[in-house]
Write a protein that holds these residues in place. Structure first.
Motif, PDB file in Angstrom:
ATOM      1  N   UNK A 133       0.871  -1.173   0.000  1.00 25.84           N
ATOM      2  CA  UNK A 133       0.000   0.000   0.000  1.00 25.84           C
ATOM      3  C   UNK A 133       0.905   1.218   0.000  1.00 25.84           C
ATOM      4  N   UNK A 134       0.322   2.393   0.132  1.00 23.67           N
ATOM      5  CA  UNK A 134       1.132   3.615   0.041  1.00 23.67           C
ATOM      6  C   UNK A 134       2.153   3.704   1.165  1.00 23.67           C
ATOM      7  N   UNK A 135       1.805   3.219   2.357  1.00 21.26           N
ATOM      8  CA  UNK A 135       2.675   3.398   3.516  1.00 21.26           C
ATOM      9  C   UNK A 135       3.105   2.084   4.166  1.00 21.26           C
ATOM     10  N   UNK A 136       2.577   0.955   3.732  1.00 21.38           N
ATOM     11  CA  UNK A 136       2.810  -0.304   4.441  1.00 21.38           C
ATOM     12  C   UNK A 136       3.062  -1.448   3.467  1.00 21.38           C
ATOM     13  N   UNK A 137       3.703  -2.470   3.989  1.00 26.08           N
ATOM     14  CA  UNK A 137       3.675  -3.775   3.340  1.00 26.08           C
ATOM     15  C   UNK A 137       2.559  -4.552   4.023  1.00 26.08           C
ATOM     16  N   UNK A 138       1.629  -5.077   3.251  1.00 22.99           N
ATOM     17  CA  UNK A 138       0.513  -5.823   3.821  1.00 22.99           C
ATOM     18  C   UNK A 138       0.641  -7.296   3.470  1.00 22.99           C
ATOM     19  N   UNK A 139       0.457  -8.136   4.484  1.00 18.82           N
ATOM     20  CA  UNK A 139       0.423  -9.576   4.288  1.00 18.82           C
ATOM     21  C   UNK A 139      -1.033  -9.996   4.356  1.00 18.82           C
ATOM     22  N   UNK A 182       5.132  -1.761   8.904  1.00 15.65           N
ATOM     23  CA  UNK A 182       5.241  -0.323   8.652  1.00 15.65           C
ATOM     24  C   UNK A 182       6.558   0.182   9.204  1.00 15.65           C
ATOM     25  N   UNK A 183       7.262   0.983   8.428  1.00 19.09           N
ATOM     26  CA  UNK A 183       8.468   1.650   8.916  1.00 19.09           C
ATOM     27  C   UNK A 183       8.075   3.028   9.417  1.00 19.09           C
ATOM     28  N   UNK A 184       8.259   3.264  10.708  1.00 15.73           N
ATOM     29  CA  UNK A 184       7.890   4.537  11.324  1.00 15.73           C
ATOM     30  C   UNK A 184       9.063   5.504  11.220  1.00 15.73           C
TER      31      UNK A 184
END
Length: 219
Positions: A170-176, A188-190
């Motif tokens: 997604x725009x901000x995350x890797x989703x499993x 998510x990388x903060x």
């Protein structure tokens, strides 16, 4: 998933300690030969079970919260798991750059490498083992509402996840996701904390647990 604020994370940590004390009382009432020790640190596990002074189980205790935070690990702590050239660390380096336009473009360009890495089942199994169980230090997962807990073999959970996943971005995350399209968990990388966050909606966890038989029920 929306970002979790530091105040909310602190509140959830306090609630977690109360939850673990409740679990201790319930478990010891129903297992008179065991002593439960609550581990009051940010590390996994949450509690350990001792019999005759010997640790027989390390347990992660979770309740029906909206979001379960499995991991919030800083850059330096990630270096204890991966060398600096590892794809996870390179992903981290990109996400924590100060120049936002550069960061955004690199992030978009880099996603395929991250997806390819986690799409390999061996790599994925290593990732979830490290970040869900602290490299197999945690062997059981207890999920409940404060008065009743189902206890599961964590290895069976990881095996099911590794057999039924697809990696999305997604725009901000890797989703499993699960193979039938449901979100399993997110990575998510903060950039504000320079940390990697692994979290899961409790509904997603419950979907997985429907396929796993509890090894114990308390009470």
């Amino acid at each position: 998933m929306p970002a979790m604020t530091s105040n909310l994370a602190s509140l959830k940590k306090l609630q977690g300690h109360n939850r673990e004390q409740l679990f201790k009382s319930l478990y010891e009432t129903n297992h008179s030969d065991c002593v439960v020790e609550v581990i009051k640190t940010r590390r996994k596990p949450d509690v350990c079970i001792k019999r005759n002074g010997v640790v027989v189980h390390n347990i992660s205790v979770k309740s029906a919260d909206k979001v379960i935070q499995w991991e919030l690990k800083s850059y330096n702590k990630l270096l204890s798991l991966y060398d600096n050239s590892h794809v996870i660390m390179e992903f981290m380096n990109i996400r924590t750059q100060n120049d936002k336009p550069t960061q955004k473009q690199l992030f978009v360009d880099y996603f395929p490498r991250v997806i390819a890495y986690l799409s390999d089942k061996h790599n994925f199994k290593q990732f979830i083992t490290k970040h869900f169980t602290n490299n197999n230090e945690v062997d059981l997962l207890a999920v409940g509402n404060g008065t009743n807990y189902n206890i599961y073999n964590f290895q069976q959970i990881l095996d099911y996840m590794a057999d039924n996943y697809v990696v999305k971005n997604s725009e901000q995350q890797v989703q499993i996701n699960t193979t039938n399209g449901y979100l399993m968990f997110s990575i998510e990388i903060r950039s504000d904390k320079k940390a990697m966050l692994v979290r899961q909606d409790v509904t997603s966890l419950q979907r997985i647990l429907k396929h796993i038989t509890p090894v114990d029920i308390v009470p």
